[in-house]
Design a protein around this motif. Sequence first.
Motif, short mmCIF file in Angstrom:
data_model
loop_
_atom_site.label_atom_id
_atom_site.label_comp_id
_atom_site.label_asym_id
_atom_site.label_seq_id
_atom_site.Cartn_x
_atom_site.Cartn_y
_atom_site.Cartn_z
N UNK A 87 0.59 -1.23 -0.62
CA UNK A 87 -0.07 0.52 0.01
C UNK A 87 1.04 1.69 -0.16
N UNK A 88 1.30 1.95 -1.09
CA UNK A 88 2.01 2.61 -1.86
C UNK A 88 1.72 4.34 -0.76
N UNK A 89 0.01 4.39 -1.20
CA UNK A 89 -0.22 5.28 -0.99
C UNK A 89 -1.15 5.74 0.41
N UNK A 90 -1.08 4.55 1.13
CA UNK A 90 -1.24 5.08 2.48
C UNK A 90 -3.50 3.94 2.49
N UNK A 91 -4.34 4.17 1.69
CA UNK A 91 -5.37 3.93 1.57
C UNK A 91 -6.15 3.37 2.05
N UNK A 92 -5.32 1.66 2.21
CA UNK A 92 -5.26 0.80 3.49
C UNK A 92 -6.70 -0.14 1.84
N UNK A 93 -5.70 0.20 1.17
CA UNK A 93 -6.85 -0.60 -0.44
C UNK A 93 -5.79 -0.67 -1.10
N UNK A 94 -5.69 -2.09 -2.25
CA UNK A 94 -5.48 -2.71 -3.42
C UNK A 94 -5.61 -1.30 -4.13
N UNK A 95 -5.21 -0.34 -4.74
CA UNK A 95 -5.05 -0.15 -6.47
C UNK A 95 -4.92 -0.96 -6.82
N UNK A 96 -6.75 -0.39 -7.50
CA UNK A 96 -6.30 -0.46 -9.49
C UNK A 96 -6.53 0.32 -10.47
N UNK A 97 -5.96 -0.59 -12.20
CA UNK A 97 -5.83 0.15 -12.72
C UNK A 97 -7.62 -0.01 -13.25
N UNK A 98 -7.89 0.85 -14.32
CA UNK A 98 -9.11 0.91 -15.70
C UNK A 98 -9.68 -0.29 -15.14
N UNK A 100 -9.23 -2.94 -13.79
CA UNK A 100 -9.56 -3.99 -12.49
C UNK A 100 -7.65 -4.53 -12.04
N UNK A 101 -6.17 -4.71 -12.91
CA UNK A 101 -5.17 -4.52 -12.81
C UNK A 101 -4.89 -4.55 -11.98
N UNK A 102 -3.58 -4.82 -10.86
CA UNK A 102 -3.44 -3.92 -9.64
C UNK A 102 -2.38 -2.61 -10.39
N UNK A 103 -2.58 -1.94 -9.61
CA UNK A 103 -1.23 -0.19 -9.54
C UNK A 103 -0.52 -0.74 -9.11
N UNK A 104 -0.52 -0.93 -7.37
CA UNK A 104 0.17 -1.58 -6.55
C UNK A 104 0.70 -2.25 -6.16
N UNK A 105 2.49 -2.59 -6.26
CA UNK A 105 3.31 -3.66 -5.96
C UNK A 105 2.53 -5.49 -5.39
N UNK A 106 2.03 -6.59 -5.32
CA UNK A 106 1.32 -7.39 -5.20
C UNK A 106 2.73 -8.79 -4.85
N UNK A 107 2.41 -9.41 -4.92
CA UNK A 107 2.60 -11.09 -4.12
C UNK A 107 1.39 -12.28 -3.86
N UNK A 108 2.18 -13.56 -4.16
CA UNK A 108 1.18 -14.64 -4.28
C UNK A 108 1.77 -15.56 -3.69
N UNK A 109 1.46 -16.28 -3.16
CA UNK A 109 1.94 -18.05 -2.45
C UNK A 109 1.64 -18.23 -3.94
N UNK A 110 2.54 -19.46 -4.29
CA UNK A 110 2.17 -21.00 -5.03
C UNK A 110 2.72 -19.99 -6.75
N UNK A 111 1.94 -20.54 -7.91
CA UNK A 111 2.83 -20.80 -8.98
C UNK A 111 1.46 -18.80 -10.00
#
Length: 138
Positions: A87-98, A100-111
């Motif tokens: 959360x780069x901007x401190x809004x406690x939400x994963x921001x997304x592009x129009x 639906x793709x995430x606009x903030x960095x993310x990671x996840x377990x698995x493949x």
Amino acid sequence: MNTIVKLMTLALLFSLQSLVAQDKGDLTIRFENVKDTKGELYVGIFEKDNFLRIPTIGKIVKVDEKGSEVTFEDVAYGSYAISVYHDLNGNQTMDRESDGMPSEPWAMSGTIDPNQYPTWDAAKFDLKSKKQEFLLKF
């Protein structure tokens, strides 16, 4: 004889209780390629029924220059998936592009294919040891 039966019953109950207590482990997650030290990492551990909705367990982690990590203690053995966003901007939400793709960095377990919506089957892992570690890359 009655006293012996009671003592054996108590011994059995205590041994069963200790077996149940051993069905938990500590899960440590380390994060790599965190490019910005501002903001916080929102880390969620999910089960199949709540995947990517409300985490079963969650923590907020400060980011520092040395990298970041978090440990979840006493997690019951089972199948889980980990999702984290920065959360780069401190809004406690994963921001997304129009789209639906995430606009903030993310990671996840698995493949997980970063160009597709994550699925439980691709993200899940089994916690089945006293100490387990994951390295997630942004």
